[in-house]
Scaffold this motif. Structure first.
Motif, PDB file in Angstrom:
ATOM      1  N   UNK A  16       0.806  -1.218   0.000  1.00 46.61           N
ATOM      2  CA  UNK A  16       0.000   0.000   0.000  1.00 46.61           C
ATOM      3  C   UNK A  16       0.842   1.273   0.000  1.00 46.61           C
ATOM      4  N   UNK A  17       1.943   1.247   0.728  1.00 43.36           N
ATOM      5  CA  UNK A  17       2.736   2.457   0.942  1.00 43.36           C
ATOM      6  C   UNK A  17       3.986   2.562   0.083  1.00 43.36           C
ATOM      7  N   UNK A  18       4.266   1.571  -0.724  1.00 38.68           N
ATOM      8  CA  UNK A  18       5.506   1.627  -1.498  1.00 38.68           C
ATOM      9  C   UNK A  18       5.370   2.611  -2.658  1.00 38.68           C
ATOM     10  N   UNK A  19       6.403   3.426  -2.905  1.00 37.83           N
ATOM     11  CA  UNK A  19       6.369   4.318  -4.063  1.00 37.83           C
ATOM     12  C   UNK A  19       6.530   3.519  -5.345  1.00 37.83           C
ATOM     13  N   UNK A  20       6.020   4.044  -6.440  1.00 43.50           N
ATOM     14  CA  UNK A  20       6.085   3.296  -7.706  1.00 43.50           C
ATOM     15  C   UNK A  20       7.006   3.943  -8.733  1.00 43.50           C
ATOM     16  N   UNK A  21       7.712   5.011  -8.336  1.00 37.54           N
ATOM     17  CA  UNK A  21       8.688   5.602  -9.257  1.00 37.54           C
ATOM     18  C   UNK A  21      10.053   4.973  -9.023  1.00 37.54           C
ATOM     19  N   UNK A  22      10.794   4.760 -10.083  1.00 40.54           N
ATOM     20  CA  UNK A  22      12.098   4.103  -9.987  1.00 40.54           C
ATOM     21  C   UNK A  22      13.054   4.881  -9.091  1.00 40.54           C
ATOM     22  N   UNK A  23      12.964   6.212  -9.129  1.00 33.08           N
ATOM     23  CA  UNK A  23      13.866   7.043  -8.343  1.00 33.08           C
ATOM     24  C   UNK A  23      13.749   6.743  -6.860  1.00 33.08           C
ATOM     25  N   UNK A  24      12.517   6.663  -6.362  1.00 37.20           N
ATOM     26  CA  UNK A  24      12.309   6.388  -4.937  1.00 37.20           C
ATOM     27  C   UNK A  24      12.635   4.940  -4.584  1.00 37.20           C
ATOM     28  N   UNK A  25      12.455   4.038  -5.527  1.00 36.02           N
ATOM     29  CA  UNK A  25      12.654   2.619  -5.228  1.00 36.02           C
ATOM     30  C   UNK A  25      14.132   2.213  -5.205  1.00 36.02           C
ATOM     31  N   UNK A  26      14.985   2.991  -5.840  1.00 41.52           N
ATOM     32  CA  UNK A  26      16.396   2.618  -5.947  1.00 41.52           C
ATOM     33  C   UNK A  26      17.055   2.404  -4.591  1.00 41.52           C
ATOM     34  N   UNK A  27      16.656   3.195  -3.607  1.00 46.70           N
ATOM     35  CA  UNK A  27      17.284   3.120  -2.288  1.00 46.70           C
ATOM     36  C   UNK A  27      16.477   2.311  -1.288  1.00 46.70           C
ATOM     37  N   UNK A  28      15.512   1.548  -1.772  1.00 47.39           N
ATOM     38  CA  UNK A  28      14.726   0.719  -0.877  1.00 47.39           C
ATOM     39  C   UNK A  28      13.901   1.547   0.089  1.00 47.39           C
ATOM     40  N   UNK A  29      13.802   1.091   1.335  1.00 50.69           N
ATOM     41  CA  UNK A  29      12.998   1.783   2.329  1.00 50.69           C
ATOM     42  C   UNK A  29      13.492   3.211   2.529  1.00 50.69           C
ATOM     43  N   UNK A  30      14.794   3.406   2.509  1.00 51.10           N
ATOM     44  CA  UNK A  30      15.363   4.738   2.737  1.00 51.10           C
ATOM     45  C   UNK A  30      14.956   5.729   1.657  1.00 51.10           C
ATOM     46  N   UNK A  31      14.571   5.240   0.493  1.00 51.13           N
ATOM     47  CA  UNK A  31      14.192   6.123  -0.599  1.00 51.13           C
ATOM     48  C   UNK A  31      12.757   6.619  -0.535  1.00 51.13           C
TER      49      UNK A  31
ATOM     50  N   UNK B 212      10.551  -8.257   0.370  1.00 51.43           N
ATOM     51  CA  UNK B 212      10.781  -6.862   0.732  1.00 51.43           C
ATOM     52  C   UNK B 212      10.733  -5.954  -0.492  1.00 51.43           C
ATOM     53  N   UNK B 213      10.833  -4.667  -0.242  1.00 50.81           N
ATOM     54  CA  UNK B 213      10.551  -3.663  -1.258  1.00 50.81           C
ATOM     55  C   UNK B 213      11.359  -3.839  -2.536  1.00 50.81           C
ATOM     56  N   UNK B 214      12.596  -4.281  -2.441  1.00 55.68           N
ATOM     57  CA  UNK B 214      13.409  -4.457  -3.635  1.00 55.68           C
ATOM     58  C   UNK B 214      13.611  -5.922  -4.030  1.00 55.68           C
ATOM     59  N   UNK B 215      12.851  -6.802  -3.414  1.00 55.83           N
ATOM     60  CA  UNK B 215      12.822  -8.209  -3.830  1.00 55.83           C
ATOM     61  C   UNK B 215      12.046  -8.274  -5.145  1.00 55.83           C
ATOM     62  N   UNK B 216      12.552  -8.999  -6.119  1.00 54.41           N
ATOM     63  CA  UNK B 216      11.867  -9.063  -7.421  1.00 54.41           C
ATOM     64  C   UNK B 216      10.486  -9.692  -7.313  1.00 54.41           C
ATOM     65  N   UNK B 217      10.201 -10.369  -6.206  1.00 52.66           N
ATOM     66  CA  UNK B 217       8.896 -11.013  -6.014  1.00 52.66           C
ATOM     67  C   UNK B 217       7.902 -10.109  -5.282  1.00 52.66           C
ATOM     68  N   UNK B 218       8.356  -8.923  -4.848  1.00 57.63           N
ATOM     69  CA  UNK B 218       7.475  -8.007  -4.123  1.00 57.63           C
ATOM     70  C   UNK B 218       6.302  -7.592  -5.007  1.00 57.63           C
ATOM     71  N   UNK B 219       5.181  -7.330  -4.378  1.00 57.00           N
ATOM     72  CA  UNK B 219       4.020  -6.896  -5.135  1.00 57.00           C
ATOM     73  C   UNK B 219       2.803  -6.755  -4.261  1.00 57.00           C
ATOM     74  N   UNK B 220       1.663  -6.578  -4.889  1.00 57.95           N
ATOM     75  CA  UNK B 220       0.401  -6.470  -4.163  1.00 57.95           C
ATOM     76  C   UNK B 220       0.080  -7.838  -3.549  1.00 57.95           C
ATOM     77  N   UNK B 221      -0.363  -7.838  -2.297  1.00 55.99           N
ATOM     78  CA  UNK B 221      -0.583  -9.104  -1.593  1.00 55.99           C
ATOM     79  C   UNK B 221      -1.482 -10.068  -2.371  1.00 55.99           C
ATOM     80  N   UNK B 222      -2.505  -9.529  -3.043  1.00 53.91           N
ATOM     81  CA  UNK B 222      -3.465 -10.396  -3.731  1.00 53.91           C
ATOM     82  C   UNK B 222      -2.951 -10.871  -5.092  1.00 53.91           C
ATOM     83  N   UNK B 223      -1.802 -10.355  -5.485  1.00 54.80           N
ATOM     84  CA  UNK B 223      -1.139 -10.825  -6.701  1.00 54.80           C
ATOM     85  C   UNK B 223      -0.084 -11.869  -6.359  1.00 54.80           C
ATOM     86  N   UNK B 224       0.707 -11.607  -5.316  1.00 56.50           N
ATOM     87  CA  UNK B 224       1.832 -12.510  -5.016  1.00 56.50           C
ATOM     88  C   UNK B 224       1.384 -13.858  -4.469  1.00 56.50           C
TER      89      UNK B 224
END
Length: 471
Positions: free
Chosen positions: A63-78, A104-116
């Motif tokens: 729910x709270x994860x950003x979807x822009x690549x810039x914010x995702x590059x640094x994981x939670x800190x971004x 976790x946020x930068x795990x390639x398997x991360x996603x919406x709970x109802x998708x994963x």
């Protein structure tokens, strides 16, 4: 005694039936995200309780994860928003502390709970599946009993592997016939909600049956079960068939070898008996369903794309009349206005309803070779997981979107709800493939129109709603 699919799932997990009608049922799979779990983990710590079965839990932030690549590059800190950052970090800390498997946020398997859940094979036919999110019903497409639970129930399941519940009534929604080209599972479920209303399924577990659902892909079935909640039901489900088995086979958490053979044999019984009795049966002709568009502030306020906005003066029921009047005022629409004349500011393709690879392909097939309308301020496509994103990119779908001037984002809930950076501005109209169009759902004053991925894609190109069959 003949049983419905819901009866079979309930009976297989019943631990204790009480005289007051309540019962205790066993829970096979618990999926956790960052919004409804912090209080549950804290409750366990305060009571000095341990998890009953740690391997039953799978977690991911969404729910709270950003979807822009810039914010995702640094994981939670971004993550720029401090509240969102705290929630995601708290989930990481809790999962590490309790030994829970988390994407976790930068795990390639991360996603919406109802998708994963279905994607990873963590959700399987015959399971009871819960998550602190109402759209957990999505998993019922696998022939499972799946529904959302509250925060206190999240803690209860963690500590006991059981849930206090009351058995629901049985409803069968049968849609027979063949869908026209351009008519999708999203259109089917919107048509169902338009017919029975958002309270039509209250107190029921809905089984979706008939030729249309037998012909439907697993991803399409997930779209339908996802929105059983919008029809008032707590759970929706589809019987197991070969389509189900083929979807599950080979997924990472799915059984293998001899256990797989035993599981498949058991799953064959996850269908309603031929003479099973339902409390309510709703029948719809699939041949007559057209592409749908919601015009109001409830999922039942939906019309075929060639329709016109209703006139409250024609409504004799005072409550309904007042509801239409309020919806028209909020949505900035006029009675008698053609659905095709609704112009759009933004387009959102994503959410737990329509963010799987099938949805990405469908949207791309409409957009390919075309350009986003200049009048549309922003159009974004948000895959439901890192695995969906990777597959779409391997197929070149991302390039189709970006070539059209449409943004290709990182996985997450995104603009489905105003809990992250992706929000509508006040007064903005959005063609959305999500599941809810309540006031403020996508942002304060935002105006949401629910549609299929194909309809959203066509609207992004035209700048207003069009019948994708003609487009």
């Amino acid at each position: 005694m003949s049983k419905t699919l819901y009866d079979k799932l309930w009976d297989a997990h019943l631990v204790k039936q009480r005289d007051d009608g309540s019962a205790l049922i066993y829970i096979d799979r618990h999926i956790v995200h960052e919004v409804t779990s912090p209080q549950a983990f804290e409750g366990l710590r305060l009571a000095d309780r341990k998890l009953w079965r740690v391997d039953s839990i799978l977690a991911t932030p969404d729910h709270n994860v950003p979807t822009t690549s810039k914010e995702r590059e640094s994981g939670v800190e971004g993550i720029e928003d401090p509240v969102s950052k705290i929630q995601v970090q708290t989930l990481d800390d809790n999962c590490d502390s309790f030994g829970i498997t988390e994407f976790k946020i930068n795990d390639k398997r991360q996603g919406i709970v109802h998708v994963i859940g279905p994607e990873s094979g963590a959700s399987l036919p015959g399971m009871t599946i819960v998550c602190g999110d109402s759209h957990t019903a999505t998993n019922g497409a696998l022939g499972a009993l799946a529904h959302g639970i509250g925060t206190s129930e999240v803690e209860h399941v963690m500590a006991t592997q059981c849930l206090v519940a009351k058995k629901m009534k049985n409803m069968l929604v049968r849609v027979d016939g063949r869908l026209q080209a351009g008519v999708t599972p999203k259109d089917v479920v919107l048509a169902i909600i338009a017919k029975i209303g958002t309270a039509g399924g209250t107190g029921y577990a809905i089984e979706f049956g008939g030729q249309v659902f037998r012909d439907m892909s697993m991803e399409g079935r997930m779209t339908v079960c996802n929105m059983a909640i919008e029809a008032g039901a707590r759970a929706g489900m589809v019987a197991v068939d070969q389509t189900t088995i083929d979807y599950v086979k080979g997924r990472p958490f799915a059984p293998t070898g001899e256990i797989w053979d035993q599981a498949v044999e058991a799953w064959q019984n996850l269908v309603s008996d031929a003479d099973a009795v339902f409390d309510t049966v709703v029948e719809i002709d699939g041949n007559g369903i057209d592409p749908q568009v919601s015009w109001g502030t409830s999922p039942e306020m939906v019309l075929p794309v060639h329709g016109v906005v209703p006139d409250p003066k024609a409504e004799t029921d005072a409550t309904k009349k007042a509801g239409i009047e309020r919806a028209l005022e909020y949505m900035g629409l006029e009675a008698g206005q053609a659905i095709k004349d609704i112009h759009l500011d933004r387009v959102f393709i994503g959410s737990c309803t329509n963010s799987r690879i099938e949805d990405m392909r469908a949207a791309a097939s409409v957009i390919k070779g075309r350009k986003k309308a200049a009048s549309v301020k922003e159009a974004i496509v948000v895959p439901g997981s890192g695995l969906v994103k990777a597959q779409a990119e391997a197929e070149g779908l991302d390039k189709i979107f970006t070539d059209a001037g449409i943004e290709w984002r990182e996985p997450g809930c995104s603009m489905c709800l105003a809990m992250n950076a992706d929000k509508l501005g006040a007064g903005e109209h959005c063609a959305s493939t999500s599941n809810r169009n309540f006031e403020g759902r996508q942002g304060y004053g935002g105006r949401t129109h629910l549609v299929s991925p194909e309809m959203a894609a066509a609207a992004a190109i035209a700048g207003h709603f069009v019948d994708v069959r003609e487009f």
